[in-house]
Scaffold this active site. Structure first.
Site, short mmCIF file in Angstrom:
data_model
loop_
_atom_site.label_atom_id
_atom_site.label_comp_id
_atom_site.label_asym_id
_atom_site.label_seq_id
_atom_site.Cartn_x
_atom_site.Cartn_y
_atom_site.Cartn_z
N SER A 1 0.76 -1.25 0.20
CA SER A 1 -0.20 -0.02 -0.10
C SER A 1 0.85 1.40 0.06
CB SER A 1 -1.09 -0.15 1.37
OG SER A 1 -1.16 1.18 1.44
N LYS A 2 0.50 2.09 -0.70
CA LYS A 2 1.20 3.62 -0.64
C LYS A 2 0.50 4.41 0.31
CE LYS A 2 3.08 4.72 -5.11
NZ LYS A 2 3.58 3.41 -5.58
N ARG A 3 -0.57 4.14 0.97
CA ARG A 3 -1.16 4.90 2.01
C ARG A 3 -0.22 5.17 3.45
NH1 ARG A 3 -6.40 2.89 4.56
NH2 ARG A 3 -5.14 0.98 3.98
N GLN A 4 0.14 6.53 3.41
CA GLN A 4 1.28 6.76 4.21
C GLN A 4 1.16 6.12 5.47
OE1 GLN A 4 2.23 10.75 4.37
NE2 GLN A 4 3.37 10.68 6.23
#
Ligand code: GLU
Length: 515
Positions: free
Chosen positions: A279-282
């Site tokens: 995932s790229k969600r911080q």
């Protein structure tokens, strides 16, 4: 140790776009371990050629994370003891935006050698081209429109273009400046000898004529990375496998400039447990967030080292020093590693348990503070005793606040909690009063001795033929107000280290009164 026959120099070359992605930490760590294992050097180079993606403070943040984690670079930027950014090393500047002249010089050299050319195509034309190619199910590629202009045509185009004015950067380009594209050879193949993936062969005709210098005079990543890796004498490039498709282009640029390419080791992509791309969600992937959630740096390093690397033994707990000793690119798997948070929790738990409780107190202070607990009004022995009892149950430090709050302040609870499942409220009350009288006869020092207390209470239980649960359950519930907690002996002992006997008796009395 492998004898590479020369001083190993590797690098970590992030683009500072905000937080530090866990994948980035993995790249930095592997390059670091490789360098240290082979008595080599590692440099930190900041790749900021895409000015539109710059984030204020990103470099400082990156340096802070690396310093905290313990990855130290031999050259490049670092934070000194006052946390001021400093630079060291003989190959600087280590910030690409300060090296523009160098890239421009090589772009010019490539143009002169006919390995690169000016491209005047408008973005509208390029969009149109991309659309046509996509409609024909062809990979989008530049069609070489400006590749073969003769000298007169070129002269005219340059004059026309320049006359449009715009982003002037001086010199020959008083006005708008065309981009420069690399001229990929039309024939032949380019082979990557990757230290992890082995040999990968590319047909040159399928490679795109990549822009290497933009109209603002900045290089693109492709030119900058080659020029810098060459100039900084990098022997080994270790980076994520998303860069594999770019590598044949880089090799061709090296060749066109008459340079020897560095060796490449591309690291397999990290996946989520469902095999999707991490995932790229911080919140899920930022190293800073893992640290603030209470993962220890040692645990994070240990966990990240195993994202693709495996020592081929059963040992799972490795300090940074152990990792340096054992690290070998040969033990990197081609298969994509899975980011398993349960594994991270397990490793973190191991490190928490291994830490001495006094040290853990220092790490826990901020988490207690977050819960509104003023730890200054408690003695250190009490805080240490809390961690001694709780540390085996913790997965992350951030749980400390929530899990241990009851030691500082009895939570409000329902009277039902006091009754053991095989007993009655009346019986619970009797048992609580008995415990109260027993503890009242002991002094605070005795209450600290958990084993003695346990022996004493258990012998009374045996003597009177009570059910163990009918005594220990209400006692534990009265002391904690919680449905689950360490044993009543442990809790009594911890409380005796802090608020003391009066508080213990108060809690038991309060419970008996509740029924
Ligand atoms: N600047 C690139 C990145 O942030 C580095 C790629 C490389 O290591 O060559 O991913």
């Amino acid at each position: 140790m492998v004898n590479y026959g020369q001083l190993i120099r590797t690098r970590f070359a992030p683009s500072p776009t905000g937080f530090v992605h866990i994948g980035s930490l993995r790249t930095a760590l592997f390059a670091y371990l490789f360098a240290r294992h082979n008595n080599g050097q590692i440099i930190l180079r900041i790749e900021d050629t895409d000015q539109s993606r710059q984030v204020e403070g990103a470099v400082e943040n990156l340096l802070k994370v690396m310093k905290h984690i313990g990855i130290e670079f031999d050259e490049g930027f670092y934070l000194d003891e006052n946390n001021t950014v400093q630079e060291r090393g003989a190959f600087g500047p280590y910030l690409q935006s300060l090296r523009l002249e160098l890239y421009q010089k090589y772009a010019q050299e490539l143009i002169e050698k006919k390995n690169a050319y000016y491209c005047f195509c408008s973005s509208e034309r390029l969009d149109e081209l991309r659309k046509e190619q996509t409609a024909l199910k062809k990979p989008p590629m530049y069609d070489g429109h400006c590749r073969n202009l003769n000298p007169e045509e070129l002269e005219i185009k340059l004059a026309e273009f320049s006359a449009q004015g715009g982003s002037a950067s001086g010199g020959k380009f008083a006005g708008k400046r065309p981009v420069v594209r690399f001229a990929i050879p039309k024939e032949g193949q380019t082979v990557i000898h990757d230290l992890i993936y082995g040999e990968m062969t590319y047909e040159n005709k399928l490679l795109d004529d990549q822009v290497i210098l933009k109209s603002d005079g900045f290089p693109t990543y492709h030119l900058a990375v080659v020029v810098d890796d060459h100039h900084m004498e990098i022997t080994h490039v270790i980076r994520g496998d998303e860069w594999i498709p770019s590598t044949p282009k880089h090799i061709l640029i090296y060749q066109a400039l008459g340079w020897q390419p560095s060796q490449f080791a591309h690291l397999p992509l990290i996946l989520n447990p469902d095999k999707s791309k991490l995932s790229k969600r911080q919140g899920d992937v930022a190293v800073e967030d893992f640290l603030s959630k209470g993962y220890l740096k040692e645990a994070l390093i240990n966990f990240v080292a195993f994202l693709g690397w495996n020592p081929k033994t059963t040992q799972e707990i490795f300090s940074l020093k152990d990792l340096i000793n054992k690290f070998d690119l040969k033990n990197i798997n081609k298969a994509a590693p899975i980011f398993d948070t349960n594994k991270l929790d397990w490793i973190n738990g191991q490190y928490i348990r291994a830490k001495n409780s006094g040290e853990l107190v220092n790490l826990a202070l901020s988490y207690w503070e977050q819960q509104g607990i003023n730890t200054e009004s408690y003695n250190r022995g009490f805080l240490t005793a809390i961690l001694e009892v709780e540390k085996s149950r913790l997965k992350t430090l951030s749980e400390i606040g929530e899990r241990t709050k009851y030691f500082f302040e009895l939570p409000s609870y329902d009277a039902n909690l006091l009754t053991w499942k095989k007993s009655t409220p009346e019986d619970a009350k009797v048992k609580l009063l008995e415990i109260h009288d027993l503890l009242a006869q002991m002094d605070n020092e005795e209450l600290k001795e958990q084993n003695k207390l346990e022996t004493k209470i258990k012998s009374i239980i045996a003597e009177k033929n009570y059910d163990t649960g009918s005594v220990l359950w209400p006692m534990r519930a009265a002391l904690t107000g919680m449905p689950a907690s360490p044993s009543p002996f442990e809790v009594t002992s911890v409380l005796a280290h802090g608020p003391g006997k009066n508080e213990i008796l108060r809690r038991i009395k309060l419970a008996a009164d509740k029924i």
